[in-house]
Design a protein around this motif. Sequence first.
Motif, PDB file in Angstrom:
ATOM      1  N   ARG A 179       4.572  -4.711  -6.382  1.00 20.26           N
ATOM      2  CA  ARG A 179       3.324  -5.009  -5.672  1.00 20.26           C
ATOM      3  C   ARG A 179       2.465  -3.751  -5.520  1.00 20.26           C
ATOM      4  O   ARG A 179       1.255  -3.791  -5.705  1.00 20.26           O
ATOM      5  CB  ARG A 179       3.637  -5.608  -4.306  1.00 20.26           C
ATOM      6  N   SER A 180       3.092  -2.627  -5.204  1.00 24.48           N
ATOM      7  CA  SER A 180       2.345  -1.379  -5.070  1.00 24.48           C
ATOM      8  C   SER A 180       1.807  -0.893  -6.410  1.00 24.48           C
ATOM      9  O   SER A 180       0.717  -0.322  -6.481  1.00 24.48           O
ATOM     10  CB  SER A 180       3.235  -0.296  -4.451  1.00 24.48           C
ATOM     11  N   ALA A 181       2.585  -1.112  -7.472  1.00 27.32           N
ATOM     12  CA  ALA A 181       2.177  -0.643  -8.798  1.00 27.32           C
ATOM     13  C   ALA A 181       1.275  -1.626  -9.532  1.00 27.32           C
ATOM     14  O   ALA A 181       0.730  -1.285 -10.588  1.00 27.32           O
ATOM     15  CB  ALA A 181       3.412  -0.358  -9.649  1.00 27.32           C
ATOM     16  N   SER A 182       1.115  -2.833  -9.004  1.00 24.00           N
ATOM     17  CA  SER A 182       0.391  -3.881  -9.735  1.00 24.00           C
ATOM     18  C   SER A 182      -1.051  -3.529 -10.085  1.00 24.00           C
ATOM     19  O   SER A 182      -1.515  -3.907 -11.168  1.00 24.00           O
ATOM     20  CB  SER A 182       0.447  -5.197  -8.950  1.00 24.00           C
TER      21      SER A 182
ATOM     22  N   LEU B 159       7.818  -4.648  -2.984  1.00 31.19           N
ATOM     23  CA  LEU B 159       7.299  -3.315  -2.699  1.00 31.19           C
ATOM     24  C   LEU B 159       6.890  -2.580  -3.975  1.00 31.19           C
ATOM     25  O   LEU B 159       5.725  -2.216  -4.136  1.00 31.19           O
ATOM     26  CB  LEU B 159       8.341  -2.496  -1.935  1.00 31.19           C
TER      27      LEU B 159
ATOM     28  N   VAL C 123       4.379   4.925  -5.732  1.00 25.83           N
ATOM     29  CA  VAL C 123       4.757   4.114  -4.570  1.00 25.83           C
ATOM     30  C   VAL C 123       5.020   5.037  -3.375  1.00 25.83           C
ATOM     31  O   VAL C 123       5.700   6.065  -3.500  1.00 25.83           O
ATOM     32  CB  VAL C 123       6.008   3.264  -4.882  1.00 25.83           C
ATOM     33  N   ASP C 124       4.490   4.678  -2.246  1.00 27.06           N
ATOM     34  CA  ASP C 124       4.596   5.501  -1.037  1.00 27.06           C
ATOM     35  C   ASP C 124       6.070   5.710  -0.654  1.00 27.06           C
ATOM     36  O   ASP C 124       6.824   4.759  -0.459  1.00 27.06           O
ATOM     37  CB  ASP C 124       3.858   4.813   0.111  1.00 27.06           C
TER      38      ASP C 124
ATOM     39  N   LEU D 231       7.161   4.105   2.621  1.00 27.24           N
ATOM     40  CA  LEU D 231       7.471   2.676   2.511  1.00 27.24           C
ATOM     41  C   LEU D 231       8.853   2.455   1.903  1.00 27.24           C
ATOM     42  O   LEU D 231       9.590   1.555   2.321  1.00 27.24           O
ATOM     43  CB  LEU D 231       6.406   1.982   1.667  1.00 27.24           C
TER      44      LEU D 231
ATOM     45  N   TYR E 194      -5.286  -6.646  -2.844  1.00 27.50           N
ATOM     46  CA  TYR E 194      -5.736  -5.281  -3.107  1.00 27.50           C
ATOM     47  C   TYR E 194      -7.255  -5.163  -2.965  1.00 27.50           C
ATOM     48  O   TYR E 194      -7.760  -4.219  -2.337  1.00 27.50           O
ATOM     49  CB  TYR E 194      -5.286  -4.873  -4.505  1.00 27.50           C
TER      50      TYR E 194
ATOM     51  N   GLY F 270       2.284   3.969 -11.853  1.00 25.68           N
ATOM     52  CA  GLY F 270       2.199   3.129 -10.666  1.00 25.68           C
ATOM     53  C   GLY F 270       3.480   3.146  -9.855  1.00 25.68           C
ATOM     54  O   GLY F 270       3.447   3.198  -8.615  1.00 25.68           O
TER      55      GLY F 270
END
Length: 257
Positions: free
Chosen positions: A170-173, A167, A145-146, A149, A248, A141
Motif C-alpha cells: 500500500r505504501s509503495a503502490s 503496509l 516505506v516508513d 510504521l 493517496y 517504493g
Amino acid sequence: MTAIARKVAAALALPVVLFAVWWLATGSSENFYFPSLRVILSSFGEVWTGDRLVTDVLPSVLRLLCGYLAAVVIAVTAGVVIGSSPRIRAFAEPALEFLRAIPPPVLVPIIMLFAGIGDVMKIVVIVFGCVWPILLNTVEGVRAVDGVLLDTARSYGIGGVARLRHLVLRSASPQIFAGMRQALSLGIILMVISEMFAASNGLGFAIVQFQRSFAIPSMWSGILLLGILGFLLSLVFRLVESRALSWYHGLRRSQRS
C-alpha cells in the motif's frame, strides 16, 4: 459519475484539437506520402473492418495484455523481495543495471532462436521491456516505506502477508503505478516491433505490409489506430489508477488544503 465525465472530457480535449489542426493543415495535401486526414480516415473505415479487427488487432492486444500482466507480476514480486533486503539489493543491483541497459528490440533475434517466431517470442519481448520500470519503481517504493510504521506493525504482531498487503504494498503502490504507467507505453512500442519480425498477423505486421505494397493511406490508418489504442489503454489505466489510489489522492488533496 460527473467527476469521471469531467476527467474523460479533459483527456479528450487535446486530441480533438490536434485532430482539427491535422484536418485543416492537410486538407489540400496531394503528397503521395503524406495524404490528407480525410483520405486516411476514408482508408481507416475500409481497412479496419470486422475481419481485420479479429485477425490483426485482437491478437496484438492479447499479446500486449499477456506480456504486460506477466511483467507486472514478475516485477512486483521481485521488487518486493529486492527492496525488502539490503543484502539482496546489493547482490542483484549490478545484474539488474546490466540487463536494464540492453534494448529489448536487440534481443528479438536471440529470443527467436529459443522461443521460435510465434506468440511466445512476442510476449517475451514485451515482458523483458516492461519489467524494468515496474521493478525499479517497486524497489524504490518498498525502500521508502516508513520505518516507524514498520516498527509499529512489528510491535503489534502484524507480519507476513498482512504486513505485506496492508503496509508495504500500500505504501509503495504510488510508485508501482508510476512504473506501470511507463511500462504500458513501452509495451505498445515493443508489441509493434516484435510483430515486424517473422510475423503473420498483428498491427505491426499489417503496417509493414501496407508500407511494402505502397498502400500509404492504409499504412497511416494503422499508425492512427495504434495512437487510438494507446490513448484508450492510457485512459483505462488512469481510471484504474484513480480508483486504486483514491486514498493517496485524497491524502494529497487534504495536505494541500
